[in-house]
Design an enzyme around this catalytic site. Structure first.
Site, PDB file in Angstrom:
ATOM      1  N   SER A   1     -58.392 -47.788  26.596  1.00  0.00           N
ATOM      2  CA  SER A   1     -58.934 -48.730  27.571  1.00  0.00           C
ATOM      3  C   SER A   1     -58.320 -48.649  28.957  1.00  0.00           C
ATOM      4  CB  SER A   1     -58.832 -50.155  27.030  1.00  0.00           C
ATOM      5  OG  SER A   1     -59.848 -50.370  26.069  1.00  0.00           O
TER       6      SER A   1
ATOM      7  N   TYR B   1     -63.413 -59.878  25.664  1.00  0.00           N
ATOM      8  CA  TYR B   1     -63.261 -58.438  25.889  1.00  0.00           C
ATOM      9  C   TYR B   1     -64.392 -57.695  25.173  1.00  0.00           C
ATOM     10  CZ  TYR B   1     -60.307 -54.253  26.530  1.00  0.00           C
ATOM     11  OH  TYR B   1     -59.771 -53.033  26.917  1.00  0.00           O
TER      12      TYR B   1
ATOM     13  N   ASN C   1     -66.623 -53.972  25.095  1.00  0.00           N
ATOM     14  CA  ASN C   1     -66.885 -52.605  25.550  1.00  0.00           C
ATOM     15  C   ASN C   1     -68.312 -52.435  26.065  1.00  0.00           C
ATOM     16  OD1 ASN C   1     -64.352 -51.161  24.998  1.00  0.00           O
ATOM     17  ND2 ASN C   1     -64.756 -51.730  22.872  1.00  0.00           N
TER      18      ASN C   1
ATOM     19  N   GLY D   1     -54.154 -48.955  26.563  1.00  0.00           N
ATOM     20  CA  GLY D   1     -55.237 -48.618  25.657  1.00  0.00           C
ATOM     21  C   GLY D   1     -54.774 -47.855  24.440  1.00  0.00           C
TER      22      GLY D   1
END
Length: 520
Positions: free
Chosen positions: A207, A317, A319, A459
């Site tokens: 990330s 959060y 993606n 990440g």
């Protein structure tokens, strides 16, 4: 000590030395490239001994491909490392002579510039790092390379050794602060191996890619191609998005869109998305780890599920936000995501070690990533360094190095990539519900227990992890690459959080406790 160089060895030395000067000239092209190259070339003529004889015959076999700094870097930086390795193997004194000569040349290239270029300064750092990789890799102790010669940081050495002891296979750490730059590694590059992880090897950064993606969107905002508070639906009408979802909400994780990698709700309910390496879908992901996903299909899956909350009314959060950001970038620019990343970020900063991958491969050198799973009641562990990261898209698919991550975050926060108002927007904290850790636009804004502010995005990418921290002005940075044995239970998760906390403690807040952020 006698030294024997083949014709190929001599060619490598010449390409490396004169290529370093060419890199500085390309990086300073807006200034006086001919003068830069001339000053650097004169400095190379100061080489003595065998090296002086080798560099004197410079015109016959130097074949520098490409004219841009990024294209030259792809050829020259590995040549610098190769040159140091072959000299170190035969005569360390000649290796020192070569290193000193090249550094003298790049210093000369910068001496008479009316306006010293930040790009030239970053290129000088990359050249120095390439020279020092060989010395670091060959050191039995894993101590810091020559860039940190004389810089005694036992607390950092102890920290990475304890991180390895907590469950990681290996760790590479790079710290740049008021005491200079320190680079070191601990553990091993492979299970049951003996070689330490490369201090500037390639790693899947997970990330951390979100910061690159958010910066790219904001660069397009600066160009007037994207409106930060404009409805995303206006750019991507084919998805029928809620009109209230703005570009800012994508970058800030406040859109409320379902996370296509799955959601865990406050009451403990789990709603699965695509197969991911964790929870109940771990083995399915493993068996299909070379599958290629298109960002569009990931977004469509997310939109087939109910939103988590109304746009702008919460933080979660997801993606999905960054898969949409990728499609937005491609739509408004007319170029691929990789092309725009190269045009606006990687090229200008000379980040030749950063890759937007297309497939499962990762460049060498690297530390290996592993995955543990159960098969018919038997525990098995396999090497998963090769894997297709398209399942996480531009929210976590990129590959980089600790040097490039340090260069990027320092340049970003130092104002080299974004106008000051947009950089301020990026780093403006928005509450996440996680104590002392807010989110801006593609960055976490951490408040340490010592009362300081740190800008970060870390990440994890199945067996690889990357850390990236900086002070708000970009002057102090910490970047790290970690390799481990991952599993569906995310057993390494606590150790990963503790590793983040330990490094923030050592560098930013003198041992004070500090919260860690979530992984992918």
């Amino acid at each position: 000590m006698s030294i024997t160089l083949t014709d190929q060895d001599r060619s490598t030395l010449r390409t490396a030395a004169y290529g370093a000067v060419s890199l500085m000239a390309a990086a300073g092209a807006a200034s006086k490239p001919v003068k830069i190259a001339t000053d650097g070339g004169i400095a190379l003529a100061s080489a003595t001994g065998l090296l002086g004889h080798v560099l004197a015959a410079k015109s016959k076999d130097i074949d520098l491909k490409g004219k841009s700094a990024a294209a030259l870097a792809d050829q020259v930086l590995p040549a610098l490392t190769a040159a140091m390795r072959l000299l170190n193997q035969q005569d360390p004194a000649e290796a020192d002579n070569f290193r000193d000569t090249v550094l003298l040349a790049i210093e000369a290239a910068q001496t008479h510039q009316d306006r010293p270029s930040p790009t030239m300064a970053e290129m000088a750092r990359k050249i120095t790092a390439a020279l020092d990789v060989a010395g670091s890799a060959s050191a039995d102790s894993g101590a810091a390379p020559a860039a940190a010669a004389g810089l005694d940081r036992p607390e950092l050495r102890k920290a990475i050794e304890e991180i390895v002891d907590s469950g990681f296979i290996g760790v590479s750490l790079r710290v740049h602060d008021e005491r200079g730059e320190w680079v070191g590694s601990a553990g091993t590059a492979e299970l049951d191996g003996t070689a330490k992880p490369p201090t500037n090897g390639y790693v899947r950064i997970g990330s951390n890619a979100k910061t690159f993606t958010a910066t790219l969107v904001l660069r397009l905002v600066a160009e007037g191609k994207v409106g930060l508070d404009t409805s995303v639906n206006g750019y991507l009408p084919e998805f029928g998005l809620d009109e209230r979802i703005t570009v800012r909400m994508l970058l800030q994780h406040t859109s409320g869109l379902f996370n296509y990698t799955g959601e865990v709700y406050d009451d403990g309910t789990v709603v699965l998305g695509i197969p991911i390496p964790y929870s109940t879908t771990g083995k399915e992901w493993l068996d299909n780890r070379f599958k290629a996903y298109r960002p569009r299909e990931l977004v469509e899956l997310a939109l087939s599920r109910p939103a988590r909350f109304e746009p702008g009314t919460g933080w979660s959060y997801s993606n999905t936000n960054y898969a949409l950001a990728r499609l937005l970038i491609e739509k408004v620019s007319g170029r691929s995501f990789a092309q725009e990343m190269q045009r606006l970020i990687l090229g200008p900063l000379g980040l030749s070690g950063t890759v937007v991958p297309d497939g499962a491969e990762i460049p060498e050198p690297y530390a290996h990533a592993y995955y543990r799973y159960e098969d018919a009641g038997e525990q098995k562990t396999i090497d998963i360094t090769r894997q297709d990261p398209s399942w996480v898209s531009s929210g976590g698919d990129m590959i980089s190095t600790t040097q490039d991550l340090a260069t990027f975050i320092s340049a970003l926060l130092g104002g080299q990539l974004l106008p000051a108002p947009l950089l301020a927007e990026m780093c403006t904290p928005h509450p996440t519900g996680i104590p002392n850790m807010d989110y801006g636009l593609g960055v976490f804004v951490l408040t340490t227990d010592a009362g300081g502010t740190v800008i970060s995005h870390n990440g994890a990418s199945v067996g690889h992890s990357a850390l990236m921290f900086s002070t708000p002005d970009g002057s102090k940075t910490v970047t790290a690459a970690l390799n481990c044995v991952d599993d569906a239970d995310l057993s390494i998760g606590t150790a990963f959080q503790n590793a983040q906390q330990r490094l923030v403690n050592e560098v930013f807040c003198g041992g004070q406790a500090d919260p860690a952020e979530p992984t992918d």
